[in-house]
Scaffold this motif. Structure first.
Motif, short mmCIF file in Angstrom:
data_model
loop_
_atom_site.label_atom_id
_atom_site.label_comp_id
_atom_site.label_asym_id
_atom_site.label_seq_id
_atom_site.Cartn_x
_atom_site.Cartn_y
_atom_site.Cartn_z
N MET A 83 114.03 -13.74 91.19
CA MET A 83 114.25 -15.00 91.90
C MET A 83 112.90 -15.62 92.21
SD MET A 83 116.06 -15.59 95.60
CE MET A 83 115.99 -17.18 96.44
N PRO A 84 112.52 -16.71 91.52
CA PRO A 84 111.20 -17.31 91.75
C PRO A 84 111.14 -18.04 93.07
CG PRO A 84 112.45 -18.63 90.21
CD PRO A 84 113.29 -17.41 90.48
N GLU A 85 109.92 -18.21 93.57
CA GLU A 85 109.73 -18.89 94.85
C GLU A 85 109.98 -20.39 94.73
OE1 GLU A 85 106.17 -19.85 98.11
OE2 GLU A 85 105.76 -18.59 96.37
N HIS A 86 109.44 -21.00 93.70
CA HIS A 86 109.42 -22.46 93.63
C HIS A 86 110.72 -23.02 93.05
CE1 HIS A 86 105.26 -22.34 94.79
NE2 HIS A 86 105.00 -21.52 93.79
N ASP A 87 111.00 -24.27 93.39
CA ASP A 87 112.20 -24.95 92.90
C ASP A 87 112.05 -25.20 91.40
OD1 ASP A 87 114.47 -26.38 92.50
OD2 ASP A 87 113.96 -28.05 93.82
N CYS A 88 112.89 -24.57 90.61
CA CYS A 88 112.78 -24.68 89.15
C CYS A 88 114.15 -24.96 88.53
CB CYS A 88 112.19 -23.40 88.58
SG CYS A 88 113.09 -21.91 89.08
N GLU A 162 109.74 -14.80 98.08
CA GLU A 162 109.90 -15.72 99.21
C GLU A 162 111.31 -16.34 99.24
OE1 GLU A 162 107.73 -16.25 101.59
OE2 GLU A 162 105.81 -15.57 100.80
N PRO A 163 112.36 -15.54 99.33
CA PRO A 163 113.73 -16.10 99.25
C PRO A 163 114.12 -16.98 100.43
CG PRO A 163 113.79 -13.78 99.88
CD PRO A 163 112.36 -14.08 99.48
N THR A 164 113.41 -16.90 101.56
CA THR A 164 113.75 -17.74 102.72
C THR A 164 112.85 -18.97 102.81
OG1 THR A 164 112.27 -16.51 104.22
CG2 THR A 164 114.55 -15.72 104.00
N ASN A 165 112.05 -19.21 101.80
CA ASN A 165 111.09 -20.32 101.84
C ASN A 165 111.82 -21.65 102.03
OD1 ASN A 165 108.53 -21.50 101.66
ND2 ASN A 165 108.75 -21.88 99.48
N GLY A 166 111.41 -22.41 103.05
CA GLY A 166 111.96 -23.74 103.29
C GLY A 166 113.30 -23.78 104.01
N LEU A 167 113.83 -22.63 104.41
CA LEU A 167 115.16 -22.59 105.03
C LEU A 167 115.08 -22.76 106.54
CD1 LEU A 167 116.86 -19.65 103.10
CD2 LEU A 167 116.82 -22.09 102.54
N ASP A 168 116.12 -23.37 107.11
CA ASP A 168 116.20 -23.47 108.57
C ASP A 168 116.62 -22.10 109.11
OD1 ASP A 168 119.14 -23.21 108.69
OD2 ASP A 168 119.17 -25.21 107.84
N LEU A 191 112.88 -5.63 95.75
CA LEU A 191 111.50 -5.84 96.18
C LEU A 191 111.40 -7.29 96.59
CD1 LEU A 191 108.60 -4.61 96.43
CD2 LEU A 191 108.14 -5.62 94.19
N VAL A 192 111.12 -7.55 97.87
CA VAL A 192 111.14 -8.91 98.41
C VAL A 192 109.79 -9.24 99.03
CG1 VAL A 192 112.24 -8.03 100.53
CG2 VAL A 192 112.27 -10.48 100.05
N THR A 193 109.26 -10.41 98.69
CA THR A 193 108.01 -10.85 99.30
C THR A 193 108.33 -11.88 100.38
OG1 THR A 193 107.54 -12.81 97.93
CG2 THR A 193 106.94 -10.65 97.02
N SER A 194 107.52 -11.89 101.41
CA SER A 194 107.65 -12.88 102.47
C SER A 194 106.37 -12.93 103.27
CB SER A 194 108.83 -12.54 103.40
OG SER A 194 108.90 -13.49 104.46
#
Length: 304
Positions: A83-88, A162-168, A191-194
């Motif tokens: 799951m990539p970080e950026h909107d793709c 960064e799966p929670t990036n930009g979320l409220d 394996l999750v990055t944050s």
């Protein structure tokens, strides 16, 4: 009980002309949810690219699910979801079509890909919206779609960047609950990055901390969160009640100092410390709201 090794690196190094992204990294990752922590430039993205077989290390070795990242990248990518970080996401494509297509690319027959896509989109909370073009999705819905495509081929490991990036806050909690389910109910290693370290404390079984490409610490999350030997005390009363209590504790011979907000932190000197705190609160005519052990946080690793 035999512990399965999901990821293993030995002296893994990746150097570029002007920087060393990873420096003799020795890491072992097992089942469950593992957090990968590090500031920008710590080497997280390079590490993930190497694990996927997209970038070759300069030296050392890495194995994912028993496969060598050098020469067996295709076998790894067949068993790993990313799951990539950026909107793709393509704006004019529905989540259903995207997930079905990527399922087929992973080797699933069309009928199986449609069935799997329906299942994973329901699991991530996009059952009702799966036929809408993703250009109209909220950030939270886009993150769920990216998560669904990482799961469609029933991987043994997922890499979540960064799966929670930009979320409220509410959507962040929902995503963290999904991450926990994937690692513990679905039985898929994660394996999750944050960069939000408190999130990793909530959902991860283990944490790997990188700093400047080097391994700073790797251990069970519980080891990071051990007791510090001090108490956090919250009292109720007039303005400055916390300062009154802090001074009273110092006068009584205890090491006390202000903590977050209006909390008072006091070092535990002996078994009587809690009783002394309670007695002083009563003597000062204050209300005791809470008194609890202070625990280390993952941030303390960086401060140390």
């Amino acid at each position: 009980m035999v512990t399965v090794t999901v990821i293993e690196t030995v002296q893994l190094t990746k150097s570029y002309p002007s920087v060393t992204a990873l420096d003799h990294l020795d890491v072992t990752v097992g089942p469950g949810v593992t957090g990968l922590v590090g500031a920008n430039g710590a080497g997280k993205s390079t590490f993930i690219k190497i694990l996927l077989g997209l970038v070759e290390p300069t030296s050392g070795s890495a194995r994912v699910l028993g496969h060598d990242v050098v020469g067996e990248g295709a076998a790894i990518r067949a068993r790993v979801g990313y799951m990539p970080e950026h909107d793709c996401l393509p704006a004019d494509v529905s989540a259903s079509d995207l997930v079905v297509h990527l399922g087929q690319m992973s080797g699933l027959p069309y009928a199986a890909a449609r069935e799997r896509a329906s299942d994973v989109l329901r699991h991530v909370g996009l059952a009702e919206e799966r036929y809408r073009p993703m250009g109209g999705y909220s950030t939270g819905m886009k993150q769920r779609a990216k998560l669904a495509q990482a799961l469609v081929h029933d991987p043994q490991l997922v890499l979540l960047d960064e799966p929670t990036n930009g979320l409220d806050p509410s959507s962040r909690d929902d995503m963290l609950a999904l991450v926990h389910r994937i690692g513990h109910e679905f039985g898929i290693a994660v394996l999750v990055t944050s960069h939000l370290l408190g999130e990793l404390e909530r959902v991860c079984d283990h944490v790997v901390v990188l700093d400047g490409g080097r391994l700073l610490q790797a251990s069970a999350t519980a080891d990071f969160l051990g007791a510090t030997g001090s108490l956090l005390v919250e009292v109720q009363g007039p303005t400055g009640a916390d300062r009154l209590l802090g001074q009273a504790l110092v006068d009584a011979g205890y090491a006390a100092r202000p903590a977050e907000g209006t909390l008072v932190e006091v070092d535990v000197r002996d078994d009587a410390t809690r009783d002394v705190v309670r007695d002083l609160v009563v003597d000062l005519g204050l209300g005791l709201v809470r008194m609890q052990e202070r625990h280390h946080r993952i941030e303390d690793v960086f401060r140390g």
